[in-house]
Scaffold this motif. Structure first.
Motif, PDB file in Angstrom:
ATOM      1  N   SER A 292       0.837  -1.200   0.000  1.00 29.53           N
ATOM      2  CA  SER A 292       0.000   0.000   0.000  1.00 29.53           C
ATOM      3  C   SER A 292       0.872   1.249   0.000  1.00 29.53           C
ATOM      4  O   SER A 292       0.563   2.230  -0.668  1.00 29.53           O
ATOM      5  CB  SER A 292      -0.913   0.023   1.228  1.00 29.53           C
ATOM      6  N   ASP A 293       1.969   1.193   0.738  1.00 27.94           N
ATOM      7  CA  ASP A 293       2.856   2.354   0.779  1.00 27.94           C
ATOM      8  C   ASP A 293       3.459   2.634  -0.599  1.00 27.94           C
ATOM      9  O   ASP A 293       3.604   3.786  -0.998  1.00 27.94           O
ATOM     10  CB  ASP A 293       3.964   2.153   1.817  1.00 27.94           C
ATOM     11  N   ARG A 294       3.792   1.568  -1.314  1.00 29.70           N
ATOM     12  CA  ARG A 294       4.313   1.756  -2.681  1.00 29.70           C
ATOM     13  C   ARG A 294       3.256   2.374  -3.574  1.00 29.70           C
ATOM     14  O   ARG A 294       3.549   3.231  -4.408  1.00 29.70           O
ATOM     15  CB  ARG A 294       4.740   0.419  -3.276  1.00 29.70           C
ATOM     16  N   ILE A 295       2.023   1.898  -3.421  1.00 32.41           N
ATOM     17  CA  ILE A 295       0.927   2.433  -4.240  1.00 32.41           C
ATOM     18  C   ILE A 295       0.710   3.915  -3.922  1.00 32.41           C
ATOM     19  O   ILE A 295       0.479   4.724  -4.818  1.00 32.41           O
ATOM     20  CB  ILE A 295      -0.366   1.607  -3.996  1.00 32.41           C
ATOM     21  N   ILE A 296       0.829   4.276  -2.651  1.00 33.16           N
ATOM     22  CA  ILE A 296       0.688   5.687  -2.269  1.00 33.16           C
ATOM     23  C   ILE A 296       1.771   6.507  -2.970  1.00 33.16           C
ATOM     24  O   ILE A 296       1.516   7.595  -3.480  1.00 33.16           O
ATOM     25  CB  ILE A 296       0.753   5.838  -0.728  1.00 33.16           C
ATOM     26  N   GLY A 297       2.978   5.953  -3.048  1.00 35.09           N
ATOM     27  CA  GLY A 297       4.064   6.611  -3.771  1.00 35.09           C
ATOM     28  C   GLY A 297       3.719   6.806  -5.237  1.00 35.09           C
ATOM     29  O   GLY A 297       3.982   7.859  -5.823  1.00 35.09           O
ATOM     30  N   MET A 298       3.087   5.798  -5.834  1.00 40.51           N
ATOM     31  CA  MET A 298       2.736   5.896  -7.256  1.00 40.51           C
ATOM     32  C   MET A 298       1.609   6.896  -7.490  1.00 40.51           C
ATOM     33  O   MET A 298       1.588   7.588  -8.504  1.00 40.51           O
ATOM     34  CB  MET A 298       2.335   4.517  -7.786  1.00 40.51           C
ATOM     35  N   LEU A 299       0.682   6.970  -6.545  1.00 37.60           N
ATOM     36  CA  LEU A 299      -0.419   7.934  -6.685  1.00 37.60           C
ATOM     37  C   LEU A 299       0.127   9.361  -6.743  1.00 37.60           C
ATOM     38  O   LEU A 299      -0.441  10.224  -7.406  1.00 37.60           O
ATOM     39  CB  LEU A 299      -1.403   7.804  -5.517  1.00 37.60           C
ATOM     40  N   SER A 300       1.247   9.578  -6.058  1.00 40.61           N
ATOM     41  CA  SER A 300       1.789  10.939  -6.058  1.00 40.61           C
ATOM     42  C   SER A 300       2.844  11.149  -7.129  1.00 40.61           C
ATOM     43  O   SER A 300       3.524  12.179  -7.139  1.00 40.61           O
ATOM     44  CB  SER A 300       2.335  11.281  -4.669  1.00 40.61           C
ATOM     45  N   SER A 301       3.025  10.178  -8.026  1.00 41.72           N
ATOM     46  CA  SER A 301       4.003  10.409  -9.100  1.00 41.72           C
ATOM     47  C   SER A 301       3.512   9.961 -10.473  1.00 41.72           C
ATOM     48  O   SER A 301       3.916  10.519 -11.486  1.00 41.72           O
ATOM     49  CB  SER A 301       5.319   9.709  -8.772  1.00 41.72           C
ATOM     50  N   LYS A 302       2.628   8.967 -10.524  1.00 43.73           N
ATOM     51  CA  LYS A 302       2.288   8.374 -11.812  1.00 43.73           C
ATOM     52  C   LYS A 302       0.876   8.703 -12.290  1.00 43.73           C
ATOM     53  O   LYS A 302       0.410   8.128 -13.269  1.00 43.73           O
ATOM     54  CB  LYS A 302       2.414   6.844 -11.729  1.00 43.73           C
ATOM     55  N   THR A 303       0.173   9.574 -11.598  1.00 42.29           N
ATOM     56  CA  THR A 303      -1.203   9.870 -12.004  1.00 42.29           C
ATOM     57  C   THR A 303      -1.253  11.175 -12.794  1.00 42.29           C
ATOM     58  O   THR A 303      -0.311  11.961 -12.767  1.00 42.29           O
ATOM     59  CB  THR A 303      -2.102  10.010 -10.757  1.00 42.29           C
ATOM     60  N   ARG A 304      -2.372  11.378 -13.463  1.00 44.21           N
ATOM     61  CA  ARG A 304      -2.568  12.608 -14.233  1.00 44.21           C
ATOM     62  C   ARG A 304      -2.385  13.829 -13.337  1.00 44.21           C
ATOM     63  O   ARG A 304      -1.726  14.800 -13.698  1.00 44.21           O
ATOM     64  CB  ARG A 304      -3.986  12.603 -14.817  1.00 44.21           C
ATOM     65  N   ARG A 305      -2.971  13.744 -12.138  1.00 46.74           N
ATOM     66  CA  ARG A 305      -2.861  14.876 -11.216  1.00 46.74           C
ATOM     67  C   ARG A 305      -1.408  15.181 -10.853  1.00 46.74           C
ATOM     68  O   ARG A 305      -1.020  16.344 -10.725  1.00 46.74           O
ATOM     69  CB  ARG A 305      -3.680  14.611  -9.954  1.00 46.74           C
ATOM     70  N   ALA A 306      -0.613  14.132 -10.686  1.00 41.43           N
ATOM     71  CA  ALA A 306       0.800  14.339 -10.357  1.00 41.43           C
ATOM     72  C   ALA A 306       1.547  14.896 -11.564  1.00 41.43           C
ATOM     73  O   ALA A 306       2.279  15.887 -11.452  1.00 41.43           O
ATOM     74  CB  ALA A 306       1.420  13.023  -9.909  1.00 41.43           C
TER      75      ALA A 306
END
Ligand SMILES: Nc1ncnc2c1ncn2[C@@H]1O[C@H](COP(=O)(O)OP(=O)(O)OP(=O)(O)O)[C@@H](O)[C@H]1O
Ligand SMILES: [Mg+2]
Lengths: 93, 268
Positions: free
Chosen positions: B152-166
């Motif tokens: 989950s922590d890795r996914i949180i990292g991806m949400l803040s780098s790999k999403t459109r919003r990021a």
């Protein structure tokens, strides 16, 4: 059974406590790695090399006479730069 | 404005599909126009959990490839008004969901629905990234167990780098922690991470706790989202989660053991 289990469960370190400690360590480590990917640490070797080139324009120094060090102190990161100059009579200019 | 919500976890088998079905159904029960999309290309399962597997004609990839239109692919739920399902494709080609194709479908869905729930596949590869890319908010489904928390922590990292919003420097994806398969009894005996432990480690707000419950398997056996089972504590917990998500005040009922101190002391 339940009575004794309840008390027995209190003194050896509980597995959930062990799990939490292990997770805190690994998660902190992995977060640091992630954030380090495009910042601080990986530019240090290049910085050291370029600084060495600049200083060598003026003074002859060996590789080990320049030290670049990054330290963390609370919220601050301190970039420490140490240049050891050779004896005056050995200077090239 | 339509909201896109990804249900994600990194680790497999933690309850993403169960959550997507229950959460989408809960939002629709509140009268919101809701669609739930299966992003698990090659491993379509949401249709089974929702009980509409025999009504699948066209799927997400068909729509992207122009082989069928969106209206033909959307399956209207027979029990809950305003609930629709967009099934995944069974193709082996994991790259079938292209960024452009997904973007196009999202644009159309945003005009018609208030909530778009994206059921992510496990892992951190293309499929998981496609599921999270357009998200405004994320439900991070986590089991109180070491490997799930780490993933989950890795996914949180991806949400803040790999999403459109990021990528576009927009306000970040709003994250919600959802702890599932929780046993307050085991937390009390000290052999399961507590909600507070997990919340402290991941450092994102806790939206809710879903208890480990036999009714979840029973519901999926029958193809009924667990939120439609009035006697299920997991279903009640999911309805609470929906209420909290909609901004209502709703106390956490499933973190504490229902039995009191004395029954814990002397009981089973
Ligand atoms: N609260 C719960 N109590 C008991 N069983 C549960 C609970 N939540 C999920 N399960 C069970 O866990 C299994 C996996 O659930 P589910 O398919 O929702 O996970 P998933 O994260 O979507 O998996 P995948 O990563 O393969 O897509 C199912 O058998 C489901 O019945
Ligand atoms: Mg799934």
């Amino acid at each position: 059974m339940g009575f004794f289990n309840y008390f027995r469960a209190t003194y050896p370190p509980k597995t959930a406590t062990v799990a939490k400690e292990r997770l805190q360590i690994i998660v902190a480590h992995e977060r640091k790695q992630r954030s380090g990917q495009n910042s601080t640490l990986d530019y240090l070797p290049l910085l050291q090399k370029e600084l060495l080139e600049v200083v060598r324009k003026y003074v002859a120094i060996a590789d080990e006479h320049i030290k670049v060090n990054l330290e963390k102190e609370g919220d601050y990161e301190i970039l420490e730069l140490n240049i050891t100059l050779p004896d005056p009579d050995n200077r090239s200019t | 404005m339509a909201k896109i919500i990804v249900v994600t976890s990194g680790k497999g088998g933690v309850g993403k599909t169960t959550t997507s079905a229950a959460f989408a159904t809960g939002l629709a029960l509140r009268g919101h126009q809701t669609v739930v999309i299966d992003f698990d290309v090659g491993l379509r399962n949401l249709d089974l959990v929702m009980g509409c597997e025999r009504r699948v004609v066209y799927d997400f990839v068909n729509v992207i490839n122009g082989e069928g239109n969106l209206n033909q692919a959307l399956i209207k739920d027979k029990r809950v008004e305003s609930l629709f399902i967009l099934p995944a494709s069974q193709t082996r080609d994991k790259e079938a969901l292209t960024m452009k194709g997904v973007a196009k479908v999202m644009e159309v869905l945003k005009k018609r629905f208030e909530y778009i729930i994206c059921d992510s596949p496990a892992g951190i590869e293309h499929g998981a990234i496609m599921a999270m890319y357009f998200a405004d908010e994320a439900l991070i489904v986590t089991n109180p167990e070491v490997s799930s928390v780490r993933d989950s922590d890795r996914i949180i990292g991806m949400l803040s780098s790999k999403t459109r919003r990021a990528v576009q420097n927009l306000p970040p994806v709003k994250e919600h922690l959802l702890l599932t398969r929780y046993s307050s009894k085991r937390v009390n005996t000290g052999d399961m991470l507590s909600a507070q432990d997990v919340q402290e480690i991941l450092a994102i707000p806790l939206l809710g706790v879903i208890p480990e419950s036999k009714s979840v398997l029973q519901a999926s056996n029958a193809g009924i989202p667990v939120t439609l089972d009035k006697n299920s504590n997991a279903g009640q917990a999911y309805l609470d989660v929906v209420a909290r998500f909609l901004g209502e005040e709703c106390p956490q009922r499933f973190i504490e053991d229902k039995k009191g101190f004395f029954s814990r002391l002397f009981g089973s």
